[in-house]
Scaffold this motif. Structure first.
Motif, PDB file in Angstrom:
ATOM      1  N   ALA A 138      86.965  50.962 132.957  1.00 16.01           N
ATOM      2  CA  ALA A 138      85.589  51.447 132.821  1.00 16.01           C
ATOM      3  C   ALA A 138      84.788  50.552 131.888  1.00 16.01           C
ATOM      4  O   ALA A 138      83.611  50.269 132.144  1.00 16.01           O
ATOM      5  CB  ALA A 138      85.591  52.885 132.301  1.00 16.01           C
ATOM      6  N   GLU A 139      85.407  50.084 130.811  1.00 16.58           N
ATOM      7  CA  GLU A 139      84.724  49.191 129.876  1.00 16.58           C
ATOM      8  C   GLU A 139      84.351  47.874 130.555  1.00 16.58           C
ATOM      9  O   GLU A 139      83.246  47.360 130.377  1.00 16.58           O
ATOM     10  CB  GLU A 139      85.609  48.919 128.656  1.00 16.58           C
ATOM     11  CG  GLU A 139      85.751  50.098 127.713  1.00 16.58           C
ATOM     12  CD  GLU A 139      86.615  49.766 126.511  1.00 16.58           C
ATOM     13  OE1 GLU A 139      87.021  48.589 126.368  1.00 16.58           O
ATOM     14  OE2 GLU A 139      86.902  50.680 125.723  1.00 16.58           O
ATOM     15  N   ARG A 140      85.258  47.329 131.353  1.00 13.59           N
ATOM     16  CA  ARG A 140      84.979  46.076 132.061  1.00 13.59           C
ATOM     17  C   ARG A 140      83.824  46.257 133.045  1.00 13.59           C
ATOM     18  O   ARG A 140      82.934  45.413 133.136  1.00 13.59           O
ATOM     19  CB  ARG A 140      86.224  45.595 132.822  1.00 13.59           C
ATOM     20  CG  ARG A 140      87.409  45.228 131.971  1.00 13.59           C
ATOM     21  CD  ARG A 140      88.547  44.723 132.841  1.00 13.59           C
ATOM     22  NE  ARG A 140      88.306  43.361 133.288  1.00 13.59           N
ATOM     23  CZ  ARG A 140      88.734  42.866 134.455  1.00 13.59           C
ATOM     24  NH1 ARG A 140      89.381  43.642 135.298  1.00 13.59           N
ATOM     25  NH2 ARG A 140      88.504  41.618 134.784  1.00 13.59           N
ATOM     26  N   CYS A 141      83.861  47.358 133.787  1.00 14.03           N
ATOM     27  CA  CYS A 141      82.809  47.600 134.775  1.00 14.03           C
ATOM     28  C   CYS A 141      81.459  47.841 134.096  1.00 14.03           C
ATOM     29  O   CYS A 141      80.422  47.359 134.573  1.00 14.03           O
ATOM     30  CB  CYS A 141      83.179  48.791 135.659  1.00 14.03           C
ATOM     31  SG  CYS A 141      84.599  48.491 136.753  1.00 14.03           S
ATOM     32  N   ALA A 142      81.474  48.583 132.989  1.00 15.24           N
ATOM     33  CA  ALA A 142      80.227  48.858 132.276  1.00 15.24           C
ATOM     34  C   ALA A 142      79.624  47.573 131.735  1.00 15.24           C
ATOM     35  O   ALA A 142      78.401  47.371 131.797  1.00 15.24           O
ATOM     36  CB  ALA A 142      80.491  49.849 131.147  1.00 15.24           C
TER      37      ALA A 142
END
Length: 281
Positions: A264-268
């Motif tokens: 989720a952090e990478r996508c955000a």
């Protein structure tokens, strides 16, 4: 005649961290001709022109892809592991995504042997491969190139097999029916033994029903994360048929390579940097 897929049909499922990738390449999908729609999900064309190399991570679907490109045309069997496609310079791929089991009538070898394999087109299609590759690569118009692929498929299609349609329907149900949590559930719905179900999946698709169920659940979870919307993991785990949130997290990490939180952090970060991606229809 093939037509563009409508926006409502578009999905980034299977493309990991799509915001990072879809700013670097153009993806277009086209519906197959009606006579091939039973076996083919869609045709897809990717184009890119990059100043620096880019690696796109992919969580493959339970299907075969036939890809024609200057770097080497090949049949890509079902990939059970996360894959990385390296793009550099300028390029174009014209490909066909078959439905689970849809490549069976065109395969000159057992489907199981295609799993986790990339086989040069010439090894599977013989003398047809070179003229097909030339017809596609020499044709800048995507629609014309796709018609050449479809003509080759029609010429190569083998005889009908009585068990294929049922196996394909069960594979589709394994992907989409959230009441199907285990191979036993699917066998019960089909009215067959688990052993019979496994034999059918190995013959026509190449992988077992349990793997397809798990892969589709993780793909859905990854797509929801990539959209940037908040995810209630406990509720999602229940919706997708997991025993609990911890089970979903373990399965997600095993397939994607990151915990859901890390992914989720990478996508955000990619969404913030790149903006919302789009897939062309």
């Amino acid at each position: 005649m093939s037509s563009s897929i409508t926006p409502a049909d578009l999905t980034t499922r299977g493309i990991l961290n799509p915001a990072a990738g879809l700013q670097r390449f153009e993806l277009r999908r086209t519906a197959p001709a009606p006579d091939l729609a039973r076996l083919v999900d869609w045709h897809w064309v990717v184009r890119w022109s990059l100043a620096a190399p880019f690696e796109q991570e992919i969580l493959p679907h339970p299907c075969v892809n036939l890809a024609i490109e200057a770097a080497g045309s090949a049949v890509h069997g079902i990939g059970t592991r996360r894959e990385v496609a390296r793009l550099e310079g300028t390029g174009r791929v014209v490909a066909t995504k078959f439905k689970p089991g849809g490549f069976f009538p065109f395969a000159p070898l057992p489907m199981r042997r295609l799993v986790d394999s990339v086989i040069p087109l010439v090894e599977l299609f013989g003398s047809v491969a070179e003229p097909l590759e030339r017809a596609v690569l020499d044709q800048p118009d995507d629609a014309t190139a796709i018609r050449a692929v479809e003509a080759a498929l029609r010429a190569r299609k083998g005889p009908e097999d009585a068990g294929l349609d049922e196996a394909m329907a069960l594979a589709s149900r394994a992907q989409g029916d959230r009441d199907i949590h285990r191979a036993e559930d699917l066998a019960r719905a089909a009215g067959v033994s688990v052993r019979t179900l496994h034999r059918a999946f190995e013959r026509y698709i190449g992988v077992g029903p349990k793997w397809i169920i798990r892969r589709s659940r993780v793909q859905e979870a990854a797509e929801r994360v990539a959209s940037g919307a908040p995810v209630a993991w406990a509720a999602l785990a229940q919706e997708l048929g997991y025993h609990d949130q911890a089970h979903l997290i373990r399965d997600f990490k095993a397939q994607v390579g990151f915990t859901p939180a890390a992914y989720a952090e990478r996508c955000a970060a990619a969404l913030l940097k790149e903006g919302a991606p789009g897939v062309k229809g």
